[in-house]
Design a protein around this motif. Structure first.
Motif, short mmCIF file in Angstrom:
data_model
loop_
_atom_site.label_atom_id
_atom_site.label_comp_id
_atom_site.label_asym_id
_atom_site.label_seq_id
_atom_site.Cartn_x
_atom_site.Cartn_y
_atom_site.Cartn_z
N ILE A 34 -9.66 -14.44 30.90
CA ILE A 34 -9.33 -13.08 30.64
C ILE A 34 -10.62 -12.74 30.71
O ILE A 34 -11.25 -12.11 30.10
CB ILE A 34 -8.81 -12.87 29.00
N SER A 35 -9.77 -10.96 31.45
CA SER A 35 -11.46 -10.12 32.45
C SER A 35 -11.40 -9.53 31.05
O SER A 35 -10.39 -9.14 30.42
CB SER A 35 -10.87 -9.85 33.47
N PHE A 36 -12.59 -8.78 31.11
CA PHE A 36 -12.74 -7.52 30.48
C PHE A 36 -11.72 -6.47 30.55
O PHE A 36 -10.72 -5.87 29.73
CB PHE A 36 -13.99 -6.87 30.26
N GLY A 37 -11.47 -6.27 31.49
CA GLY A 37 -10.53 -5.21 31.96
C GLY A 37 -9.15 -5.57 31.50
O GLY A 37 -8.10 -4.71 31.01
N GLN A 38 -8.46 -6.52 31.41
CA GLN A 38 -7.11 -7.20 30.93
C GLN A 38 -7.17 -7.16 29.48
O GLN A 38 -6.38 -6.40 28.67
CB GLN A 38 -6.97 -8.54 31.51
N ALA A 39 -8.52 -7.34 28.79
CA ALA A 39 -8.66 -7.29 27.84
C ALA A 39 -8.45 -5.61 27.12
O ALA A 39 -7.33 -5.91 25.83
CB ALA A 39 -10.05 -8.40 27.03
N VAL A 40 -9.21 -4.81 27.55
CA VAL A 40 -9.53 -3.97 26.54
C VAL A 40 -7.39 -2.66 27.04
O VAL A 40 -7.49 -2.28 26.49
CB VAL A 40 -10.03 -3.13 27.31
N SER A 41 -7.08 -3.37 28.45
CA SER A 41 -5.54 -2.67 28.34
C SER A 41 -4.45 -3.22 27.77
O SER A 41 -4.20 -2.30 26.96
CB SER A 41 -5.49 -3.09 29.81
N GLU A 42 -4.73 -4.15 27.05
CA GLU A 42 -4.09 -5.20 26.51
C GLU A 42 -4.12 -4.53 24.68
O GLU A 42 -3.11 -4.01 23.87
CB GLU A 42 -3.87 -6.39 26.76
N PHE A 48 -3.59 0.25 19.78
CA PHE A 48 -5.13 0.40 18.58
C PHE A 48 -6.01 1.87 20.16
O PHE A 48 -5.81 1.83 20.80
CB PHE A 48 -5.95 -0.81 18.80
N GLN A 49 -6.64 2.25 19.15
CA GLN A 49 -7.74 3.50 19.16
C GLN A 49 -9.08 3.03 19.45
O GLN A 49 -9.36 3.65 20.23
CB GLN A 49 -7.85 4.17 18.10
N ALA A 61 -23.15 1.58 29.70
CA ALA A 61 -23.54 2.53 28.45
C ALA A 61 -21.89 3.54 29.22
O ALA A 61 -20.62 3.01 28.94
CB ALA A 61 -24.00 2.61 28.13
N ALA A 62 -22.55 3.89 29.93
CA ALA A 62 -21.58 4.83 31.16
C ALA A 62 -20.33 4.31 31.67
O ALA A 62 -19.53 4.47 31.71
CB ALA A 62 -22.51 5.55 31.82
N GLU A 63 -20.86 3.20 32.32
CA GLU A 63 -19.76 2.13 32.34
C GLU A 63 -18.54 1.79 31.33
O GLU A 63 -17.39 1.87 31.83
CB GLU A 63 -20.35 0.40 33.51
N LEU A 64 -19.18 1.58 30.83
CA LEU A 64 -18.30 0.46 29.84
C LEU A 64 -17.13 2.30 28.83
O LEU A 64 -16.64 1.99 28.63
CB LEU A 64 -18.81 0.66 28.43
N LYS A 65 -18.04 3.29 28.59
CA LYS A 65 -17.29 4.37 28.12
C LYS A 65 -16.24 4.68 28.50
O LYS A 65 -15.42 4.82 28.77
CB LYS A 65 -18.42 5.36 27.80
N LEU A 70 -10.46 5.48 29.25
CA LEU A 70 -9.08 5.86 30.42
C LEU A 70 -8.29 5.19 30.29
O LEU A 70 -7.15 5.39 30.41
CB LEU A 70 -9.98 4.62 32.02
N ARG A 71 -8.34 4.18 28.46
CA ARG A 71 -7.28 3.15 28.28
C ARG A 71 -7.68 3.92 26.66
O ARG A 71 -6.63 3.83 26.09
CB ARG A 71 -7.77 2.18 28.70
#
Length: 304
Positions: A34-42, A48-49, A61-65, A70-71
């Motif tokens: 499972i990718s990072f993108g899929q996980a945080v989207s789910e 969740f907040q 940090a800038a990319e992650l933030k 976005l979500r």
């Protein structure tokens, strides 16, 4: 909103989820690609907040933030392992902590979570109970003084340090937690209450919450499956084997009653993160399914 939800209202507490539902940071082989993108989207889809930081997250940090914002997510916590009880690791531990602090501050986070992993058995293929370290008085002094130093660093940066008791470590049982808290400044070192780790260790999470309600600075809400705990104890299994057998699960599943624990937090006017966690094999426990189950259970208890 329920009466409990009025006292643990959205302006007081934030609901987060750990990425250990989607993969395992201690044992990267426990993975379902499972990718990072899929996980945080789910995580966002489940309602969740915020979320913890895991090994698949972007290091920038800038990319992650940007990806989290976005979500509609924030960082609930990073994790830093400490090694105050083993030789020549104090300065390296402090430097690693300061690096984590800078990263999470850049992400807009305010919480820092640590656990002492000196001589821990939890990463080893050995009986997690029989081989966990028992600290000497000198090691306890090294640990508590080191934690207070980290607490001062955190406070000076406007951050809060919470200590995570953990299976397989020298701070695993209720007695260990009692000693650590009695030996540290409450202004510097807060308690991360992990409901499942203390239950796995053989102690009552509700009793622990009642005893140290005024020290709780962060909360991990996860449950246990007692039949797996009995098997780990009886067969002398490792922490990893326990995880793979499903010793942990989310609120709304398993054996822990979360209502009285949340009542204790409400009575203490707790303000901070309530973070759902369950180190499960994502090949066996579909992460989104369990995230939604946990969020629905919290909605039933809190009314929001």
């Amino acid at each position: 909103m329920t009466e409990l939800g009025d006292r643990l209202s959205p302006d007081k507490v934030k609901l987060g989820v750990c990425c250990t539902l989607w993969w395992n940071d201690d044992f990267p082989a426990i993975d379902a690609d499972i990718s990072f993108g899929q996980a945080v989207s789910e995580m966002a889809l489940a309602g969740f907040q915020g979320c913890s930081i895991g090994h698949k997250y972007p290091s920038d940090a800038a990319e992650l933030k940007a990806a989290l914002e976005l979500r509609g997510l924030r960082v609930s916590e990073p994790w830093t392992s400490t090694y105050f009880t083993v030789g020549r690791m104090r300065q390296k531990t402090i430097e690693a902590f300061e690096q984590t602090l800078r990263h999470v501050k850049a992400l807009g986070g305010t919480e820092l979570v640590v656990a002492e992993f000196g001589a821990s058995s939890h990463l080893l293929p050995v009986d997690v109970f029989a081989n966990r370290p028992v600290f000497t008085d000198a090691q306890w002094d090294d640990l508590t003084s080191g934690l207070e130093e980290l607490g001062k660093i955190a406070n000076s940066a406007g951050m809060k340090l919470s200590y995570h008791h953990h299976m397989g470590t020298g701070v695993m049982t209720r007695a260990d937690v009692d000693r650590l808290l009695a030996s540290t400044d409450p202004e510097l070192v807060h308690l991360l209450l992990d409901t499942a780790h203390i239950a796995f260790a053989g102690d009552d999470p509700l009793d622990l919450a009642r005893a140290h309600a005024d020290r709780i600075g962060h909360v991990h809400l996860k449950s246990i499956r007692p039949e797996v705990v009995r098997r780990v104890r009886g067969e002398g299994l490792s922490f990893q084997e326990g995880v793979e057998l499903g010793v942990f699960t989310v609120p709304g599943d398993g054996a822990i009653d979360f209502r009285p624990i949340l009542e204790v937090l409400a009575d203490a006017d707790y303000q901070g993160w309530l973070v759902v966690e369950a180190e499960q094999d994502p090949n066996k426990a579909v992460p989104l399914e369990y995230a939604k189950k946990a969020r629905a259970h919290l909605a039933d208890l809190l009314g929001w």
